[in-house]
Enzyme design. Structure first.
Site, short mmCIF file in Angstrom:
data_model
loop_
_atom_site.label_atom_id
_atom_site.label_comp_id
_atom_site.label_asym_id
_atom_site.label_seq_id
_atom_site.Cartn_x
_atom_site.Cartn_y
_atom_site.Cartn_z
N ARG A 69 0.79 -1.00 -0.22
CA ARG A 69 -0.13 -0.12 0.09
C ARG A 69 0.32 1.43 -0.20
NH1 ARG A 69 -3.32 -3.27 3.57
NH2 ARG A 69 -1.82 -3.35 5.34
N GLU A 106 5.92 -8.70 15.36
CA GLU A 106 5.68 -9.75 16.48
C GLU A 106 5.52 -11.10 16.00
OE1 GLU A 106 3.44 -7.18 14.71
OE2 GLU A 106 5.05 -5.69 15.93
#
Length: 183
Positions: A69, A106
């Site tokens: 994006r 993460e």
């Protein structure tokens, strides 16, 4: 003559009406913000890009957009300000011998790459992406482009999710966002 960019309140309303939220996507507990409706509305997208221009440094030579994006938003922003555009891709997507960086997420690790001849030394660069959340990808992108001996003028995002620590992972980097929202 071009109409003035929307005010902060007008812009927030425009973005609220053009960003769809999907709870628990792609995994439980995540609230995904889909910018597809914004991208599909030429007038709204143009208003956002025009406003975005007002929150970034004025002397940018290259906009560096992170896949995917960051490409979609960074390229029209680069065009709007008269700068070049450089893509940062996921591993294995570029020919030749791209410069790359592996970084921790993460939930694992990822690798990003940039064309080996993309940025001349001393270039004034702005890193652009759709979203600043935890800051890992932005930090890695900045680290990667700095290997080219460029001046990183800052990083700018369509959305900043407040409270997720993204800003804290980018100390000393001027940051801007078109819209900051609570997570």
């Amino acid at each position: 003559m071009t109409a003035p960019a929307p005010t902060g309140e007008q812009l927030a309303a425009l973005l609220r009406s053009h960003i769809t939220e999907y709870p628990d996507f792609p995994s439980p507990g995540v609230l995904f913000r889909d910018i597809t409706p914004l991208l599909g509305d030429a007038v709204a997208l143009r208003e956002v890009i025009r406003h975005w221009r007002s929150v970034i440094p004025q002397d940018v030579e290259y906009v560096v957009g992170t896949e995917a994006r960051g490409f979609v938003l960074g390229a029209p922003l680069a065009y709007e300000i008269g700068a070049g555009f450089v893509p940062v891709r996921k591993s294995g997507k570029l020919p030749g011998r791209p410069a790359g960086l592996t970084y921790d997420l993460e939930y694992g690790s990822a690798r990003i790459e940039i064309p080996e001849n993309a940025l001349p030394p001393g270039a004034r660069v702005l890193v652009v992406d759709d979203l600043l959340a935890t800051g890992g990808t932005a930090r890695a992108t900045i680290e990667l482009v700095r290997r080219f001996d460029v001046e990183v003028l800052g990083a700018s995002f369509l959305l900043e999710l407040e409270g997720l620590g993204g800003r804290e992972k980018l100390p000393g980097v001027p940051l801007s966002a078109v819209w900051s929202v609570p997570n």
